[in-house]
Scaffold this motif. Structure first.
Motif, PDB file in Angstrom:
ATOM      1  N   GLY A  30      29.850  -4.250  33.690  1.00  0.00           N
ATOM      2  CA  GLY A  30      29.589  -2.862  33.740  1.00  0.00           C
ATOM      3  C   GLY A  30      30.649  -2.390  33.116  1.00  0.00           C
ATOM      4  N   GLY A  31      30.399  -1.071  31.986  1.00  0.00           N
ATOM      5  CA  GLY A  31      31.705  -1.096  31.344  1.00  0.00           C
ATOM      6  C   GLY A  31      31.850  -0.510  29.836  1.00  0.00           C
ATOM      7  N   SER A  32      30.543   0.556  29.639  1.00  0.00           N
ATOM      8  CA  SER A  32      30.543   1.181  28.551  1.00  0.00           C
ATOM      9  C   SER A  32      29.698  -0.206  27.698  1.00  0.00           C
ATOM     10  N   VAL A  33      27.996  -0.487  28.384  1.00  0.00           N
ATOM     11  CA  VAL A  33      27.354  -1.138  28.228  1.00  0.00           C
ATOM     12  C   VAL A  33      26.783  -0.065  27.024  1.00  0.00           C
ATOM     13  N   ASN A  34      26.087  -0.908  25.947  1.00  0.00           N
ATOM     14  CA  ASN A  34      25.138  -0.406  24.864  1.00  0.00           C
ATOM     15  C   ASN A  34      24.327  -1.462  24.306  1.00  0.00           C
TER      16      ASN A  34
ATOM     17  N   TYR B  81      30.752  -6.380  38.042  1.00  0.00           N
ATOM     18  CA  TYR B  81      32.149  -6.421  37.511  1.00  0.00           C
ATOM     19  C   TYR B  81      32.670  -4.902  36.235  1.00  0.00           C
ATOM     20  N   GLU B  82      33.762  -4.002  36.972  1.00  0.00           N
ATOM     21  CA  GLU B  82      33.729  -2.822  36.788  1.00  0.00           C
ATOM     22  C   GLU B  82      35.216  -2.728  36.183  1.00  0.00           C
ATOM     23  N   PRO B  83      35.300  -3.439  34.648  1.00  0.00           N
ATOM     24  CA  PRO B  83      37.127  -2.908  33.815  1.00  0.00           C
ATOM     25  C   PRO B  83      37.389  -1.793  34.628  1.00  0.00           C
TER      26      PRO B  83
ATOM     27  N   ALA C  77      23.469  -6.577  33.615  1.00  0.00           N
ATOM     28  CA  ALA C  77      24.721  -4.911  33.559  1.00  0.00           C
ATOM     29  C   ALA C  77      24.470  -4.046  33.785  1.00  0.00           C
ATOM     30  N   LEU C  78      25.203  -3.246  34.817  1.00  0.00           N
ATOM     31  CA  LEU C  78      24.969  -1.446  35.467  1.00  0.00           C
ATOM     32  C   LEU C  78      25.001  -0.649  34.306  1.00  0.00           C
ATOM     33  N   ILE C  79      24.999  -0.008  33.982  1.00  0.00           N
ATOM     34  CA  ILE C  79      24.868   0.752  32.638  1.00  0.00           C
ATOM     35  C   ILE C  79      24.854   2.913  33.405  1.00  0.00           C
ATOM     36  N   GLY C  80      25.911   3.100  32.404  1.00  0.00           N
ATOM     37  CA  GLY C  80      26.163   3.732  32.732  1.00  0.00           C
ATOM     38  C   GLY C  80      26.241   5.644  31.533  1.00  0.00           C
ATOM     39  N   GLY C  81      26.370   6.059  30.463  1.00  0.00           N
ATOM     40  CA  GLY C  81      26.027   6.274  29.745  1.00  0.00           C
ATOM     41  C   GLY C  81      24.848   6.423  28.477  1.00  0.00           C
ATOM     42  N   ALA C  82      24.698   4.735  28.748  1.00  0.00           N
ATOM     43  CA  ALA C  82      23.716   4.258  28.112  1.00  0.00           C
ATOM     44  C   ALA C  82      22.412   4.163  28.765  1.00  0.00           C
TER      45      ALA C  82
ATOM     46  N   GLY D 266      31.134   1.488  46.185  1.00  0.00           N
ATOM     47  CA  GLY D 266      32.311   0.909  46.093  1.00  0.00           C
ATOM     48  C   GLY D 266      32.893   0.923  44.452  1.00  0.00           C
ATOM     49  N   HIS D 267      31.570   1.416  44.209  1.00  0.00           N
ATOM     50  CA  HIS D 267      32.092   2.158  42.172  1.00  0.00           C
ATOM     51  C   HIS D 267      33.576   2.845  42.187  1.00  0.00           C
ATOM     52  N   SER D 268      34.097   2.784  41.212  1.00  0.00           N
ATOM     53  CA  SER D 268      35.588   3.131  40.622  1.00  0.00           C
ATOM     54  C   SER D 268      35.756   4.396  40.614  1.00  0.00           C
ATOM     55  N   GLU D 269      34.435   4.976  40.378  1.00  0.00           N
ATOM     56  CA  GLU D 269      34.566   6.586  40.675  1.00  0.00           C
ATOM     57  C   GLU D 269      34.981   6.917  42.303  1.00  0.00           C
ATOM     58  N   ARG D 270      34.212   6.119  42.698  1.00  0.00           N
ATOM     59  CA  ARG D 270      34.565   6.901  44.535  1.00  0.00           C
ATOM     60  C   ARG D 270      35.344   6.278  45.057  1.00  0.00           C
TER      61      ARG D 270
ATOM     62  N   ALA E 285      20.278   1.445  35.647  1.00  0.00           N
ATOM     63  CA  ALA E 285      20.540   2.488  35.084  1.00  0.00           C
ATOM     64  C   ALA E 285      21.765   2.859  36.103  1.00  0.00           C
ATOM     65  N   ASN E 286      22.878   3.523  35.872  1.00  0.00           N
ATOM     66  CA  ASN E 286      23.502   4.776  36.638  1.00  0.00           C
ATOM     67  C   ASN E 286      23.894   5.756  36.536  1.00  0.00           C
ATOM     68  N   TRP E 287      22.690   6.770  37.169  1.00  0.00           N
ATOM     69  CA  TRP E 287      22.779   7.523  35.907  1.00  0.00           C
ATOM     70  C   TRP E 287      24.191   9.336  36.450  1.00  0.00           C
ATOM     71  N   LYS E 288      24.734   8.168  36.995  1.00  0.00           N
ATOM     72  CA  LYS E 288      25.866   9.531  38.518  1.00  0.00           C
ATOM     73  C   LYS E 288      25.416  10.373  38.340  1.00  0.00           C
ATOM     74  N   MET E 289      26.200  11.532  38.449  1.00  0.00           N
ATOM     75  CA  MET E 289      25.755  12.775  38.550  1.00  0.00           C
ATOM     76  C   MET E 289      24.836  13.364  37.452  1.00  0.00           C
TER      77      MET E 289
ATOM     78  N   TRP F 138      38.845   0.851  33.121  1.00  0.00           N
ATOM     79  CA  TRP F 138      39.244   0.794  31.847  1.00  0.00           C
ATOM     80  C   TRP F 138      38.347   1.345  30.842  1.00  0.00           C
ATOM     81  N   ALA F 139      37.002   0.914  30.871  1.00  0.00           N
ATOM     82  CA  ALA F 139      36.186   0.618  30.365  1.00  0.00           C
ATOM     83  C   ALA F 139      35.319   1.322  30.524  1.00  0.00           C
ATOM     84  N   ILE F 140      35.195   2.286  31.522  1.00  0.00           N
ATOM     85  CA  ILE F 140      34.364   2.672  32.175  1.00  0.00           C
ATOM     86  C   ILE F 140      34.019   3.739  31.200  1.00  0.00           C
ATOM     87  N   GLY F 141      33.340   4.542  30.258  1.00  0.00           N
ATOM     88  CA  GLY F 141      32.492   5.872  29.814  1.00  0.00           C
ATOM     89  C   GLY F 141      33.846   5.791  28.632  1.00  0.00           C
ATOM     90  N   THR F 142      34.784   5.138  28.475  1.00  0.00           N
ATOM     91  CA  THR F 142      35.700   5.202  27.672  1.00  0.00           C
ATOM     92  C   THR F 142      34.352   5.014  25.940  1.00  0.00           C
TER      93      THR F 142
HETATM   94  P1  PGA Z   1      29.460   3.389  31.398  1.00  0.00           P
HETATM   95  O1  PGA Z   1      29.457   2.838  32.760  1.00  0.00           O
HETATM   96  O2  PGA Z   1      28.162   2.889  31.237  1.00  0.00           O
HETATM   97  O3  PGA Z   1      29.369   4.623  30.910  1.00  0.00           O
HETATM   98  O4  PGA Z   1      30.505   2.650  31.342  1.00  0.00           O
HETATM   99  C1  PGA Z   1      28.949   2.575  33.585  1.00  0.00           C
HETATM  100  C2  PGA Z   1      29.529   1.959  34.907  1.00  0.00           C
HETATM  101  O5  PGA Z   1      29.865   3.419  35.718  1.00  0.00           O
HETATM  102  O6  PGA Z   1      28.610   1.884  36.170  1.00  0.00           O
END
Ligand code: PGA
Length: 252
Positions: free
Chosen positions: A210-214, A165-167, A230-235, A94-98, A8-12, A169-173
């Motif tokens: 990782g990238g919009s996993v649900n 592997y987090e493309p 999986a590395l999971i953000g929003g979900a 090395g998260h793409s947001e950073r 789980a990557n809760w981010k901010m 364009w798939a992150i949070g989209t």
């Molecule tokens: P997401 O984020 O599941 O919200 O797309 C994944 C991540 O950035 O690690």
């Protein structure tokens, strides 16, 4: 055999009260989460609380970033030793947001990886291409370059290493990579790891998507042979969806 992972990557996100509520619910579900290693990476402000809440539950925790020095005059930074002090097992690097928002370069990520490994943390190294890079058929080249530079001069990590592997364009989209595309890139990543760290390390390194996993798309992604979790953000912000995804990873 590689571990399966649900991270789980809760981010901010989340106040301490919200983090506590999440952990209380996760503690209830934890005994059933066998066959998958679950990890929660909260913001630094909730890390101490998460560590206390998840102690002895089998769930691990980690930082979302760290600096490369052990201590000193580095205002705003947190060292790998400080994460170890909070009994973190993992750190996301090395998260793409950073990379994109905060300007982290591969050279910086390489120093962070060395420091994290030196402190006994397991880095979760994130790599991935942008939409434009994919459309220009440069996805492999970009991921290869990130891996080669980020892992430069690193000995095979003794505590372990995880690649995500987090493309971008798939992150949070809400648009995840197809399972075929994810599989193809992840098997390419394993080949590159064999060249840089050696075949033994490559064989035991979990590589996640990782990238919009649900909970609706994870089973199809996990059906691919090289994808270890999986590395999971929003979900991951809701316990129920994080636990459902973790179970589906375990059962894959
Ligand atoms: P997401 O984020 O599941 O919200 O797309 C994944 C991540 O950035 O690690």
């Amino acid at each position: 055999m590689r571990n399966k992972l649900a991270i789980a990557n809760w981010k901010m996100n989340k106040s301490r009260a919200e983090a506590k509520e999440f952990c209380e619910q996760l503690r209830q579900a934890a005994p059933e989460l066998t066959g998958v290693e679950t990890v929660v990476c909260p913001p630094f402000t909730s890390l101490y609380l998460v560590a206390e809440q998840l102690e002895n539950t089998g769930v691990h925790w980690g930082g979302q970033n760290c600096f490369w020095e052990e201590q000193g005059a580095y205002t705003g930074e947190v060292s790998p030793l400080m994460l170890r002090d909070l009994r973190c097992r993992y750190v996301i690097l090395g998260h793409s947001e950073r990379r994109q928002i905060l300007g982290e370069t591969d050279a910086m990520i390489n120093r962070k990886l060395a420091a994290a490994i030196g402190a006994g943390l397991i880095p979760i190294l994130c790599v991935g291409e942008t939409l434009q890079e994919r459309e220009n058929h440069r996805a492999r080249e970009v991921v290869k370059e990130q891996l080669d530079q980020d892992l430069r001069n690193l000995a095979p990590p003794t505590a372990g290493l995880v690649i995500a592997y987090e493309p971008v364009w798939a992150i949070g989209t809400g648009v995840n990579a197809s399972s075929d595309d994810a599989q193809e890139m992840i098997s390419f990543i394993r080949e590159r790891l064999a060249q840089s760290l050696g075949p033994e390390s490559a064989a035991v390194t979990p590589i996640l998507y990782g990238g919009s996993v649900n909970s609706n798309n994870i089973a199809e992604i996990m059906a691919e042979k090289d994808i270890d979790g999986a590395l999971i953000g929003g979900a991951s912000l809701q316990v129920s969806s994080f636990v459902t995804i973790a179970r589906l990873i375990a059962n894959a």
